[in-house]
Scaffold this motif. Structure first.
Motif, PDB file in Angstrom:
ATOM      1  N   UNK A 610       3.723 -43.930   1.000  1.00 52.25           N
ATOM      2  CA  UNK A 610       4.986 -44.174   0.293  1.00 52.25           C
ATOM      3  C   UNK A 610       6.190 -44.188   1.232  1.00 52.25           C
ATOM      4  N   UNK A 611       5.935 -44.109   2.536  1.00 53.49           N
ATOM      5  CA  UNK A 611       7.025 -44.191   3.502  1.00 53.49           C
ATOM      6  C   UNK A 611       7.562 -42.867   3.972  1.00 53.49           C
ATOM      7  N   UNK A 612       7.077 -41.747   3.422  1.00 59.07           N
ATOM      8  CA  UNK A 612       7.565 -40.437   3.838  1.00 59.07           C
ATOM      9  C   UNK A 612       6.441 -39.418   3.710  1.00 59.07           C
ATOM     10  N   UNK A 613       6.567 -38.356   4.477  1.00 61.68           N
ATOM     11  CA  UNK A 613       5.633 -37.237   4.391  1.00 61.68           C
ATOM     12  C   UNK A 613       6.275 -36.189   3.499  1.00 61.68           C
ATOM     13  N   UNK A 614       5.695 -35.955   2.323  1.00 61.58           N
ATOM     14  CA  UNK A 614       6.329 -35.079   1.350  1.00 61.58           C
ATOM     15  C   UNK A 614       5.267 -34.361   0.522  1.00 61.58           C
ATOM     16  N   UNK A 615       5.707 -33.743  -0.553  1.00 60.22           N
ATOM     17  CA  UNK A 615       4.808 -32.988  -1.407  1.00 60.22           C
ATOM     18  C   UNK A 615       3.731 -33.831  -2.048  1.00 60.22           C
ATOM     19  N   UNK A 616       3.999 -35.121  -2.233  1.00 61.23           N
ATOM     20  CA  UNK A 616       2.981 -35.994  -2.821  1.00 61.23           C
ATOM     21  C   UNK A 616       1.756 -36.093  -1.921  1.00 61.23           C
ATOM     22  N   UNK A 617       1.975 -36.044  -0.611  1.00 60.53           N
ATOM     23  CA  UNK A 617       0.837 -36.059   0.314  1.00 60.53           C
ATOM     24  C   UNK A 617       0.033 -34.770   0.198  1.00 60.53           C
ATOM     25  N   UNK A 618       0.722 -33.641   0.093  1.00 62.51           N
ATOM     26  CA  UNK A 618       0.017 -32.363   0.000  1.00 62.51           C
ATOM     27  C   UNK A 618      -0.768 -32.232  -1.304  1.00 62.51           C
ATOM     28  N   UNK A 619      -0.368 -32.967  -2.343  1.00 64.58           N
ATOM     29  CA  UNK A 619      -1.052 -32.886  -3.630  1.00 64.58           C
ATOM     30  C   UNK A 619      -2.321 -33.729  -3.686  1.00 64.58           C
ATOM     31  N   UNK A 620      -2.576 -34.537  -2.672  1.00 60.31           N
ATOM     32  CA  UNK A 620      -3.768 -35.379  -2.663  1.00 60.31           C
ATOM     33  C   UNK A 620      -5.032 -34.538  -2.510  1.00 60.31           C
ATOM     34  N   UNK A 621      -6.153 -35.083  -2.971  1.00 62.48           N
ATOM     35  CA  UNK A 621      -7.443 -34.418  -2.806  1.00 62.48           C
ATOM     36  C   UNK A 621      -7.995 -34.677  -1.411  1.00 62.48           C
ATOM     37  N   UNK A 622      -8.694 -33.694  -0.851  1.00 66.10           N
ATOM     38  CA  UNK A 622      -9.383 -33.898   0.414  1.00 66.10           C
ATOM     39  C   UNK A 622     -10.614 -34.768   0.179  1.00 66.10           C
ATOM     40  N   UNK A 623     -10.862 -35.758   1.039  1.00 66.03           N
ATOM     41  CA  UNK A 623     -12.038 -36.615   0.853  1.00 66.03           C
ATOM     42  C   UNK A 623     -13.347 -35.839   0.982  1.00 66.03           C
ATOM     43  N   UNK A 624     -14.340 -36.287   0.248  1.00 67.87           N
ATOM     44  CA  UNK A 624     -15.713 -35.753   0.271  1.00 67.87           C
ATOM     45  C   UNK A 624     -15.742 -34.244   0.059  1.00 67.87           C
ATOM     46  N   UNK A 625     -14.945 -33.772  -0.879  1.00 66.55           N
ATOM     47  CA  UNK A 625     -14.890 -32.338  -1.179  1.00 66.55           C
ATOM     48  C   UNK A 625     -15.026 -32.136  -2.686  1.00 66.55           C
ATOM     49  N   UNK A 626     -16.242 -32.153  -3.240  1.00 65.12           N
ATOM     50  CA  UNK A 626     -16.419 -32.015  -4.689  1.00 65.12           C
ATOM     51  C   UNK A 626     -16.060 -30.611  -5.158  1.00 65.12           C
ATOM     52  N   UNK A 627     -15.353 -30.543  -6.279  1.00 68.45           N
ATOM     53  CA  UNK A 627     -14.997 -29.237  -6.822  1.00 68.45           C
ATOM     54  C   UNK A 627     -16.246 -28.505  -7.317  1.00 68.45           C
ATOM     55  N   UNK A 628     -17.149 -29.229  -7.983  1.00 69.50           N
ATOM     56  CA  UNK A 628     -18.346 -28.609  -8.540  1.00 69.50           C
ATOM     57  C   UNK A 628     -19.594 -29.370  -8.110  1.00 69.50           C
ATOM     58  N   UNK A 629     -20.636 -28.651  -7.776  1.00 74.28           N
ATOM     59  CA  UNK A 629     -21.984 -29.206  -7.689  1.00 74.28           C
ATOM     60  C   UNK A 629     -22.922 -28.206  -8.348  1.00 74.28           C
ATOM     61  N   UNK A 630     -24.038 -28.691  -8.865  1.00 76.94           N
ATOM     62  CA  UNK A 630     -24.978 -27.782  -9.517  1.00 76.94           C
ATOM     63  C   UNK A 630     -26.312 -28.447  -9.749  1.00 76.94           C
TER      64      UNK A 630
END
Length: 739
Positions: A610-630
């Motif tokens: 979006x042209x800037x480094x801000x809170x929107x970047x920090x809110x993104x999900x980390x790639x290949x990091x599933x919250x749940x597996x089972x």
């Protein structure tokens, strides 16, 4: 998977894989503790203060594991994926630490080791596995004993060694289940003593796969591949204290390229109309592609028992040479917009010399010296706007790649000191020095065809050399009130190598060096064996500094721009649980679950564009990091006339995960059902099995890179999303003598 079911699993289950089931025909199955080598010593899994999943050869036969990706299902927090850009490229992730790239100069976060030898290049790694004694999946940083680039964990493969008596085996299998043809597998082995001090084992393997998919562009079967492998092992025991093991493997693979699906990329700009639903295996491409791989792999291991500390000196030498060429249809369309062939030549050798022994009654020591050297040559060609079916008709071309020399020297040591019968302190340290030298040819500077690997006639516009020195410590404490209970706590620091981007799309963006990635992990674990059940659990908190990411961005002139940068700091916290129960009457039940909370704590790169480094970047999900597996699994074993029957049903789940750092690319949630039924004759000579994998035909993509809406003046849009195979059904027949 409903959240309430995940929560119930977390409360009721625990973490690593089910122990093997061993029983004679008609006997009640019992839980058998697997021996592991997670600390470069042979010990019961409960004795190792680390989260480890172990598969015996019996497990692998039951699971019909043709390659490592089939082991992901049921492993808490583990993703063993093939990126699909080039068939066989490992994009493994454990506890949210992994990569999403086919660039061979990017070092893994999860290391793969075969017979103790590290495979330095992710490419040409995920191919058929066979005749293995054991696979171990270690979670968490393993940098003390296994080195750099194992910040997420390590996958250890041990091939079968010859025994003291003659053995012969033959296995055949036929698989299908897709819209294409059949796959046929055949493997044979001979093993036994050649003299009083020499034993040998020879294994031959072949696979004729007609392709699982149908290419809707022409209606033909797609995804064919032929693989031939030969493996020989010699074990020589010239004295009572010396054992030498020589291993050699030759692999030849020829097949078609990636099954490239394109679908809406979320840009809101209409692209080429041949986009397909994400939840289908449909695709239509004009370039079938190809891949040809040749590799030679040799290891030589020497073990000597020494009087000092009643220990063992071990030396492991490894050498691997691999070359491959591949072609992929990147645009995912039935017309020639963006195709890309690529070449890789890689050679490596390594040597590890270590000692392990007991110094006094309380001190157990492992220490050693490690050397590694690798040469890598890589070239990609990008072909734009050609005539379908006419090779070399591209209107525009770009060529690029590079060469890399890598040298590593490390010294390491690990010690366990028994404070009492119950308490043990452990400490480890690894000092590494790594140097990389590269020369890079950027794509945008080479519109005239050239080739770095074949001909060596590309002009290099970037040359550099850099060195990284690291100190990796580990501290831990274990509490063992008895042989069947183990609690432990540890802190480990690991590193992923700094380096260079050999796929540099734009000379204005320097290909490096990017800094190394530092990982600090804190883990609490508990293991218990109680007769009819086995319980493992782990809690962990991981801090990542200078996180390395390949940032994929659509480019109107290069198709896809791939930058490697130290983008952020992050924290990952989670829990892993597994429970296995011998329920009686021949039944064994197992359940696993993992929860992961992965988030950025500081971002230094404009991830969302979006042209800037801000809170929107920090809110993104980390790639290949599933919250749940089972997973849930049930096995039954019982006697029938003439032998025994083994049956298995399993359900495995993992959440949807982000693929690209801007989260526009993602990989669907997986909801997998597997079934197995096998009959084994009395005495174990014959086994006939039928099985189904991914019975629900769930769709999974290796990646999901966004393509530009307009590409060199032509509409494109969509994504580059290579498909993995869906439902697999098969039958196999095993014959064995003396094993």
């Amino acid at each position: 998977m409903p959240r309430r079911l995940n929560t119930a699993l977390l409360l009721a289950t625990a973490a690593t894989a089910p122990p093997a089931i061993a029983a004679e025909a008609g006997a009640r199955p019992v839980l058998e503790e697997i021996l592991v080598s997670a600390r470069k010593r042979s010990e019961r899994a409960i004795e190792a203060p680390v989260a480890v999943t172990a598969f015996t050869r019996e497990d692998l036969a039951t699971l019909k594991a043709r390659d490592l990706t089939r082991l992901s299902a049921g492993l808490p927090g583990v993703l063993l994926d093939d990126v699909g850009t080039r068939r066989g490229t490992a994009n493994f992730s454990i506890r949210g630490l992994g990569i999403n790239s086919s660039i061979p100069s990017i070092d893994p976060a999860v290391g793969v080791f075969v017979n103790g030898v590290y495979l330095a290049v992710n490419n040409d790694t995920v191919f058929d596995i066979f005749d293995l004694e054991r696979i171990e999946v270690l979670r968490g940083p393993q940098g003390i004993l296994f080195g750099r680039n194992v910040t997420g964990g390590a996958v250890l493969l041990e091939t079968r060694k010859p025994g003291d008596r003659f053995e012969a085996a033959l296995r055949g299998a036929v698989e299908g289940g897709g819209d294409g043809g059949l796959s046929r597998y055949l493997m044979g082995s001979l093993s036994g003593p050649l003299s009083d001090s020499l034993k040998g084992r020879l294994v031959l393997y072949g696979n004729d796969d007609q392709g699982w998919f149908e290419n809707l562009a022409d209606g033909d079967d797609f995804g064919a591949v032929e693989q031939a492998m030969a493996r020989g092992t010699l074990v020589w025991e010239p004295t009572d204290t010396d054992t030498l093991t020589l291993f050699y493997e030759r692999t030849d693979i020829d097949g078609e390229g990636a099954a490239t699906q394109s679908h809406s990329n979320g840009s809101g700009i209409p692209g080429t109309p041949r986009n397909f639903p994400r939840d289908s295996h449909e695709f239509a491409i004009d370039e079938r592609g190809y891949q040809s791989v040749e590799s030679d792999f040799l290891t030589l291991r020497w073990d000597r028992a020494v009087a000092f500390g009643e220990g063992t000196v071990t030396n492991i030498f490894g050498w691997r040479d691999q070359s491959s060429v591949a072609m992929s249809d990147i645009d995912g369309q039935p017309e020639f917009l963006f195709h890309s062939p690529g070449w890789i030549d890689a050679e490596q050798w390594s040597n590890e010399l270590r000692y392990r022994g007991q110094l006094g009654a309380a001190l157990d020591v492992t220490a050693g010296l490690y050397l590694f050297s690798g040469d890598l040559a890589y070239h990609d060609r990008r072909l734009f706007l050609g005539e379908s079916g006419v090779p070399g008709s591209a209107q525009f071309t770009q060529d690029g790649g590079g060469e890399q020399e890598l040298d590593t020297l490390a010294v390491f040591g690990s010690a366990d000191y028994a404070l009492s019968d119950r308490w043990t302190l452990s400490a480890g340290l690894r000092l590494s020095r790594e140097e990389k030298a590269v020369q890079v040819a950027s794509f945008n500077l080479n519109p005239t065809p050239c080739n770095i690997v074949v001909g060596g006639d590309c002009p290099f516009d970037f040359r550099d050399r850099d060195q990284w020195d690291t100190l990796s410590p580990r501290l831990g404490v274990s509490y063992r009130p008895d042989a069947d209970r183990h609690g432990y706590a540890s802190w480990t620091r690991g590193f992923r190598s700094g380096g260079y981007n050999l796929r540099n799309s734009n000379a204005a963006q320097p290909p490096g060096p990017y800094d190394e990635e530092q990982v600090d992990s804190f883990e609490l674990g508990y293991k218990q064996r109680a007769g009819a059940w086995a319980l493992d659990a782990a809690l962990y908190h991981t801090r990542v500094e200078d996180m390395q990411r390949e940032v994929n961005l659509p480019s109107g002139t290069a198709g896809i721009l791939q930058l490697i940068r130290n983008t952020a700091s992050a924290e990952l916290s989670g829990a892993e649980l597994d429970l296995t129960v011998d329920a009686g009457a021949g039944f064994t039940l197992a359940a696993t679950a993992s929860y992961l909370d992965a988030r950025y704590t500081k971002v230094r790169f404009d991830l969302d564009g979006n042209g800037s480094v801000d809170g929107a970047d920090e809110d993104l999900e980390l790639p290949r990091a599933p919250e749940w597996t089972g997973s849930l699994e049930a096995r039954w074993q019982g006697a029938v006339a003439g032998g025994r029957v083994d049956a298995r049903a399993a359900w495995n789940y993992r959440d949807r995960v982000a693929y690209t750092d801007n989260n526009l690319g993602y990989i669907l949630a997986q909801d997998l059902v597997d079934l197995d039924l096998a009959w084994t004759s009395a005495g174990g000579r014959w086994t006939v099995a039928a099985y189904a994998r991914n019975l629900l035909n769930e769709v999974k993509h290796g990646g999901d890179s966004q393509l530009p809406a307009v590409f060199i003046g032509e509409p494109l849009g969509g994504t580059f999303s290579p498909l993995a195979r869906g439902r697999i059904v098969g039958v196999s027949v095993d014959w064995r003598l003396g094993s």
